[in-house]
Design an enzyme around this catalytic site. Structure first.
Site, short mmCIF file in Angstrom:
data_model
loop_
_atom_site.label_atom_id
_atom_site.label_comp_id
_atom_site.label_asym_id
_atom_site.label_seq_id
_atom_site.Cartn_x
_atom_site.Cartn_y
_atom_site.Cartn_z
N SER A 156 0.80 -1.23 0.00
CA SER A 156 0.00 0.00 0.00
C SER A 156 0.83 1.28 0.00
O SER A 156 0.31 2.35 -0.27
CB SER A 156 -0.94 0.02 1.22
OG SER A 156 -0.21 0.17 2.42
N LYS A 192 0.81 4.61 6.81
CA LYS A 192 0.22 5.44 5.75
C LYS A 192 0.84 6.83 5.83
O LYS A 192 1.63 7.14 6.71
CB LYS A 192 -1.30 5.56 5.92
CG LYS A 192 -2.06 4.26 6.01
CD LYS A 192 -2.10 3.48 4.70
CE LYS A 192 -2.91 2.20 4.85
NZ LYS A 192 -2.81 1.35 3.63
#
Length: 234
Positions: A51, A119
């Site tokens: 990701s 993230k």
């Protein structure tokens, strides 16, 4: 009154009388140091998914610093997403055994039911984030260039329009097409935002694989996002 001179032999004899600390004492000291370091200084994390490609690859191992608890837009952070992205803690740690095991692990900064994520912070409290049909991200009315994205990748494949509440963060992965981030949880309680208090720290060093060994440097921070004007929460 006479005094006896101190000789190397007498000093050696004195040292011989002092017994060395038992092995278990050394072991406890080592455990205490590990607990302090893990709880308050640094912690190691493994990157299990793609990701954050191209910034972080699958299998990367990074050291996360816990010394700085101030974070800005553009910073990559590791956070506890158990109650936001992860759907809550596993029931396996809720019984008597689970509570005992969790208590022992907690001494060393390990939460057995914790689900951690890595993230990039895209929005902070008060920010108005919009992605239109063309995939362009605007923050507080300013179009954003995201240099950490792979070439040809848009900010988002689907539009959204959100305002980040104070004390919350809006997170997105650098690999936008393969990242289940705040966008994927817009309809959940909390609207996909994570509390600032859930941030564990920011990666400062990649130590594995050896071919990618080195400090994270500017790749973990994007100053152009931090320099955008602040928003006002509505």
């Amino acid at each position: 009154m006479t005094s006896e001179a101190v000789t190397p032999e007498t000093r050696a004899a004195g040292r011989a009388k002092r017994k060395p600390l038992p092995v278990w004492v050394h072991f406890l000291i080592a455990l205490a140091l590990v607990a302090v370091l893990r709880n308050f200084v640094v912690q190691s994390f493994y990157v299990p998914s793609g990701s954050m490609i191209p910034t972080l690859e699958i299998g990367d191992r990074v050291v996360v610093s816990k010394l700085d608890n101030t974070f800005e837009r553009g910073d990559i952070v590791v956070f506890d997403g158990t109650d936001t992205f992860g759907g809550g803690a596993s029931q396996r740690w809720e019984g008597t055994f689970g509570k005992v095991a969790s208590g022992i692990a907690g001494i060393f900064g390990i939460n057995l039911g914790e689900k951690d994520y890595v993230k990039r912070i895209i929005g902070v409290g008060g920010d108005h984030l919009v992605v239109g049909e063309d995939g362009t991200l605007t923050i507080n009315g300013k179009a954003v260039n995201e240099p950490y994205l792979a070439e040809g990748v848009k900010s988002s494949d689907y539009p959204f329009d959100v305002t980040v509440p104070e004390g919350k963060l809006f997170m997105m992965g650098d690999n936008r097409e393969q990242s289940a981030d705040s966008r994927a949880h817009l309809g959940d309680p909390g609207g996909g935002m994570i509390p600032e208090s859930d941030v564990i720290g920011s990666p400062v060093l990649r130590y594995w694989p050896l071919g990618r060994f080195g400090t994270m440097g500017d790749s973990a921070h994007e100053p152009s996002l931090a320099e955008l004007p602040a928003g006002s929460a509505s």
